[in-house]
Design a protein around this motif. Structure first.
Motif, PDB file in Angstrom:
ATOM      1  N   SER A 203       4.932  25.846  32.230  1.00 35.36           N
ATOM      2  CA  SER A 203       5.537  26.861  33.090  1.00 35.36           C
ATOM      3  C   SER A 203       5.211  28.257  32.566  1.00 35.36           C
ATOM      4  O   SER A 203       4.927  28.429  31.371  1.00 35.36           O
ATOM      5  CB  SER A 203       7.049  26.685  33.152  1.00 35.36           C
ATOM      6  OG  SER A 203       7.632  27.009  31.897  1.00 35.36           O
ATOM      7  N   PRO A 204       5.245  29.269  33.425  1.00 38.97           N
ATOM      8  CA  PRO A 204       5.014  30.645  32.958  1.00 38.97           C
ATOM      9  C   PRO A 204       5.984  31.059  31.859  1.00 38.97           C
ATOM     10  O   PRO A 204       5.598  31.753  30.914  1.00 38.97           O
ATOM     11  CB  PRO A 204       5.219  31.479  34.228  1.00 38.97           C
ATOM     12  CG  PRO A 204       4.911  30.539  35.348  1.00 38.97           C
ATOM     13  CD  PRO A 204       5.388  29.186  34.888  1.00 38.97           C
ATOM     14  N   GLU A 205       7.236  30.608  31.968  1.00 44.38           N
ATOM     15  CA  GLU A 205       8.229  30.953  30.944  1.00 44.38           C
ATOM     16  C   GLU A 205       7.869  30.326  29.598  1.00 44.38           C
ATOM     17  O   GLU A 205       7.995  30.965  28.550  1.00 44.38           O
ATOM     18  CB  GLU A 205       9.618  30.475  31.387  1.00 44.38           C
ATOM     19  CG  GLU A 205      10.163  31.158  32.625  1.00 44.38           C
ATOM     20  CD  GLU A 205       9.596  30.581  33.916  1.00 44.38           C
ATOM     21  OE1 GLU A 205       9.825  31.198  34.981  1.00 44.38           O
ATOM     22  OE2 GLU A 205       8.913  29.523  33.873  1.00 44.38           O
ATOM     23  N   ALA A 206       7.417  29.066  29.655  1.00 45.98           N
ATOM     24  CA  ALA A 206       7.033  28.392  28.412  1.00 45.98           C
ATOM     25  C   ALA A 206       5.840  29.085  27.769  1.00 45.98           C
ATOM     26  O   ALA A 206       5.802  29.297  26.553  1.00 45.98           O
ATOM     27  CB  ALA A 206       6.715  26.928  28.691  1.00 45.98           C
ATOM     28  N   LEU A 207       4.853  29.440  28.580  1.00 45.42           N
ATOM     29  CA  LEU A 207       3.668  30.097  28.035  1.00 45.42           C
ATOM     30  C   LEU A 207       4.027  31.444  27.437  1.00 45.42           C
ATOM     31  O   LEU A 207       3.498  31.829  26.382  1.00 45.42           O
ATOM     32  CB  LEU A 207       2.606  30.261  29.112  1.00 45.42           C
ATOM     33  CG  LEU A 207       1.268  30.844  28.636  1.00 45.42           C
ATOM     34  CD1 LEU A 207       0.681  30.001  27.512  1.00 45.42           C
ATOM     35  CD2 LEU A 207       0.286  30.950  29.792  1.00 45.42           C
ATOM     36  N   GLU A 208       4.938  32.161  28.060  1.00 51.05           N
ATOM     37  CA  GLU A 208       5.356  33.450  27.528  1.00 51.05           C
ATOM     38  C   GLU A 208       5.991  33.285  26.154  1.00 51.05           C
ATOM     39  O   GLU A 208       5.726  34.063  25.232  1.00 51.05           O
ATOM     40  CB  GLU A 208       6.345  34.120  28.496  1.00 51.05           C
ATOM     41  CG  GLU A 208       6.574  35.603  28.219  1.00 51.05           C
ATOM     42  CD  GLU A 208       5.291  36.423  28.339  1.00 51.05           C
ATOM     43  OE1 GLU A 208       5.152  37.383  27.560  1.00 51.05           O
ATOM     44  OE2 GLU A 208       4.433  36.089  29.175  1.00 51.05           O
ATOM     45  N   PHE A 209       6.823  32.247  25.991  1.00 50.32           N
ATOM     46  CA  PHE A 209       7.422  31.953  24.690  1.00 50.32           C
ATOM     47  C   PHE A 209       6.347  31.584  23.671  1.00 50.32           C
ATOM     48  O   PHE A 209       6.338  32.083  22.543  1.00 50.32           O
ATOM     49  CB  PHE A 209       8.442  30.821  24.818  1.00 50.32           C
ATOM     50  CG  PHE A 209       8.828  30.196  23.510  1.00 50.32           C
ATOM     51  CD1 PHE A 209       9.641  30.867  22.614  1.00 50.32           C
ATOM     52  CD2 PHE A 209       8.362  28.930  23.163  1.00 50.32           C
ATOM     53  CE1 PHE A 209       9.991  30.289  21.393  1.00 50.32           C
ATOM     54  CE2 PHE A 209       8.699  28.344  21.955  1.00 50.32           C
ATOM     55  CZ  PHE A 209       9.522  29.027  21.068  1.00 50.32           C
ATOM     56  N   LEU A 214       0.899  31.589  19.626  1.00 53.29           N
ATOM     57  CA  LEU A 214      -0.492  31.197  19.864  1.00 53.29           C
ATOM     58  C   LEU A 214      -1.438  32.376  19.702  1.00 53.29           C
ATOM     59  O   LEU A 214      -1.179  33.463  20.202  1.00 53.29           O
ATOM     60  CB  LEU A 214      -0.643  30.633  21.274  1.00 53.29           C
ATOM     61  CG  LEU A 214       0.027  29.289  21.555  1.00 53.29           C
ATOM     62  CD1 LEU A 214      -0.006  28.986  23.052  1.00 53.29           C
ATOM     63  CD2 LEU A 214      -0.653  28.169  20.776  1.00 53.29           C
ATOM     64  N   LEU A 215      -2.545  32.162  19.011  1.00 54.17           N
ATOM     65  CA  LEU A 215      -3.610  33.163  18.944  1.00 54.17           C
ATOM     66  C   LEU A 215      -4.600  32.954  20.080  1.00 54.17           C
ATOM     67  O   LEU A 215      -5.187  33.909  20.580  1.00 54.17           O
ATOM     68  CB  LEU A 215      -4.335  33.073  17.594  1.00 54.17           C
ATOM     69  CG  LEU A 215      -3.466  33.320  16.352  1.00 54.17           C
ATOM     70  CD1 LEU A 215      -4.317  33.215  15.096  1.00 54.17           C
ATOM     71  CD2 LEU A 215      -2.772  34.661  16.420  1.00 54.17           C
ATOM     72  N   VAL A 216      -4.794  31.712  20.467  1.00 54.32           N
ATOM     73  CA  VAL A 216      -5.581  31.394  21.654  1.00 54.32           C
ATOM     74  C   VAL A 216      -4.567  31.283  22.794  1.00 54.32           C
ATOM     75  O   VAL A 216      -3.752  30.364  22.799  1.00 54.32           O
ATOM     76  CB  VAL A 216      -6.359  30.077  21.486  1.00 54.32           C
ATOM     77  CG1 VAL A 216      -7.175  29.786  22.738  1.00 54.32           C
ATOM     78  CG2 VAL A 216      -7.258  30.136  20.253  1.00 54.32           C
ATOM     79  N   PRO A 217      -4.587  32.190  23.761  1.00 54.86           N
ATOM     80  CA  PRO A 217      -3.472  32.313  24.700  1.00 54.86           C
ATOM     81  C   PRO A 217      -3.483  31.290  25.828  1.00 54.86           C
ATOM     82  O   PRO A 217      -3.540  31.625  27.008  1.00 54.86           O
ATOM     83  CB  PRO A 217      -3.636  33.735  25.237  1.00 54.86           C
ATOM     84  CG  PRO A 217      -5.110  33.960  25.211  1.00 54.86           C
ATOM     85  CD  PRO A 217      -5.601  33.244  23.981  1.00 54.86           C
ATOM     86  N   ARG A 218      -3.433  30.022  25.464  1.00 54.28           N
ATOM     87  CA  ARG A 218      -3.313  28.963  26.467  1.00 54.28           C
ATOM     88  C   ARG A 218      -2.695  27.744  25.802  1.00 54.28           C
ATOM     89  O   ARG A 218      -2.747  27.582  24.577  1.00 54.28           O
ATOM     90  CB  ARG A 218      -4.674  28.589  27.051  1.00 54.28           C
ATOM     91  CG  ARG A 218      -5.635  27.935  26.059  1.00 54.28           C
ATOM     92  CD  ARG A 218      -6.874  27.397  26.760  1.00 54.28           C
ATOM     93  NE  ARG A 218      -7.859  26.854  25.825  1.00 54.28           N
ATOM     94  CZ  ARG A 218      -7.841  25.604  25.343  1.00 54.28           C
ATOM     95  NH1 ARG A 218      -6.865  24.775  25.689  1.00 54.28           N
ATOM     96  NH2 ARG A 218      -8.786  25.193  24.518  1.00 54.28           N
ATOM     97  N   VAL A 219      -2.111  26.898  26.630  1.00 59.40           N
ATOM     98  CA  VAL A 219      -1.619  25.611  26.146  1.00 59.40           C
ATOM     99  C   VAL A 219      -2.815  24.702  25.896  1.00 59.40           C
ATOM    100  O   VAL A 219      -3.820  24.761  26.608  1.00 59.40           O
ATOM    101  CB  VAL A 219      -0.665  24.984  27.180  1.00 59.40           C
ATOM    102  CG1 VAL A 219      -0.237  23.586  26.762  1.00 59.40           C
ATOM    103  CG2 VAL A 219       0.551  25.869  27.382  1.00 59.40           C
ATOM    104  N   GLY A 220      -2.707  23.861  24.885  1.00 58.57           N
ATOM    105  CA  GLY A 220      -3.792  22.944  24.581  1.00 58.57           C
ATOM    106  C   GLY A 220      -3.907  21.829  25.598  1.00 58.57           C
ATOM    107  O   GLY A 220      -2.970  21.525  26.344  1.00 58.57           O
ATOM    108  N   ALA A 221      -5.082  21.213  25.627  1.00 60.42           N
ATOM    109  CA  ALA A 221      -5.354  20.070  26.508  1.00 60.42           C
ATOM    110  C   ALA A 221      -5.637  18.841  25.648  1.00 60.42           C
ATOM    111  O   ALA A 221      -6.077  18.964  24.493  1.00 60.42           O
ATOM    112  CB  ALA A 221      -6.557  20.369  27.399  1.00 60.42           C
ATOM    113  N   PRO A 222      -5.392  17.638  26.172  1.00 59.79           N
ATOM    114  CA  PRO A 222      -5.714  16.434  25.407  1.00 59.79           C
ATOM    115  C   PRO A 222      -7.148  16.424  24.887  1.00 59.79           C
ATOM    116  O   PRO A 222      -7.414  15.916  23.791  1.00 59.79           O
ATOM    117  CB  PRO A 222      -5.473  15.306  26.422  1.00 59.79           C
ATOM    118  CG  PRO A 222      -4.395  15.842  27.305  1.00 59.79           C
ATOM    119  CD  PRO A 222      -4.714  17.311  27.441  1.00 59.79           C
ATOM    120  N   ALA A 223      -8.079  17.010  25.646  1.00 57.77           N
ATOM    121  CA  ALA A 223      -9.473  17.039  25.202  1.00 57.77           C
ATOM    122  C   ALA A 223      -9.645  17.830  23.911  1.00 57.77           C
ATOM    123  O   ALA A 223     -10.551  17.534  23.113  1.00 57.77           O
ATOM    124  CB  ALA A 223     -10.365  17.622  26.300  1.00 57.77           C
TER     125      ALA A 223
END
Length: 254
Positions: A203-209, A214-223
């Motif tokens: 969610s946008p709220e989770a990413l903001e938290f 995070l230094l890389v501004p995204r959530v990780g992926a299983p890959a």
């Protein structure tokens, strides 16, 4: 094809990181024994591997059951005669704070997240040794080192169970070195799977938290995790043993 002519045993491979790791290893040449507590999940992973031209078998394994683990090892032995790679991925969490945590929840999480890795390694390692050696990767988490919370409550049983994985990894690395088996672990940061509530990490709220860490501004992926696991299992990492590798977008850096 870094894993050509290798046979891999993966737990929790019916979904999420486990499935992506199974697909990755199969694309890189490995024959994969897909194990999961869910027969349907394991079968779907095998279908995906075979649809892409890979080779896989499925086995139902609850990592708390030594008998089920042994039966899966026998499946690999009968199908391919050898095993070279193990990924201890199966894991669980329950939503309990310290105050609400029950002994039953504590035991359930520990039996899968920590004891399960021990049981699987103890049953699979002899066949890897018989096969000339290989590598094991255990799945930990950044929460083995830090507590991640946006609410002020933690999940102590999950933190403690995963905190044991790096030391189990080191101990196995020491004991299995003589059998030509390397043992390492990967510590994922926040990954977009259904392991936790999917919305809680996307969610946008989770990413903001999470951007606070995070230094890389995204959530990780299983890959992201599958690629690290594949590398640690490969001969490219042949001089790496007993480590925990964070794959976390820089979460542990600050």
């Amino acid at each position: 094809m870094r894993h050509a002519d290798k046979n891999a045993f993966i737990t929790g491979a019916g979904s999420g990181i486990g499935r992506e790791t199974a697909l990755r290893l199969a694309r890189e040449g490995a024959r994969v024994l897909v194990t999961d507590v869910s027969a349907a999940g394991a079968a779907e992973t095998v279908r995906l591997i075979e649809a892409a031209g890979g080779i896989a078998r499925a086995a139902v394994v609850d990592v708390r059951s030594r008998d089920q683990i042994r039966a899966a090892v026998d499946t690999a032995r009968e199908a391919w005669g050898a095993l070279h790679l193990l990924v201890n991925n199966a894991g669980v969490v329950t939503e309990h704070s310290f105050e609400t945590l029950t002994e039953e929840a504590w035991d359930f999480v520990f039996d899968i997240n920590l004891k399960g890795q021990f049981l699987v390694a103890q049953e699979v390692a002899p066949l890897i040794a018989e096969s000339g050696g290989g590598a094991i990767v255990n799945l930990s988490t950044v929460e083995a080192l830090v507590v991640v919370t946006s609410t002020g409550t933690a999940q102590p049983h999950y933190n403690a169970s995963k905190g044991g994985v790096p030391m189990l990894t080191k101990a196995l690395a020491v004991e299995l070195a003589a059998k030509n088996i390397r043992v390492n672990c990967v510590a994922p940061g926040p990954i977009a799977t259904d392991f936790f509530d999917y919305e809680s990490v996307t969610s946008p709220e989770a990413l903001e938290f999470m951007k606070q860490r995070l230094l890389v501004p995204r959530v990780g992926a299983p890959a992201d995790i599958a690629s690290a696991v594949s590398w640690l299992l490969s001969d490219e990492a042949s001089w790496i043993d007993g480590i925990q590798l964070p794959v976390d977008g820089g979460w542990l850096t600050r």
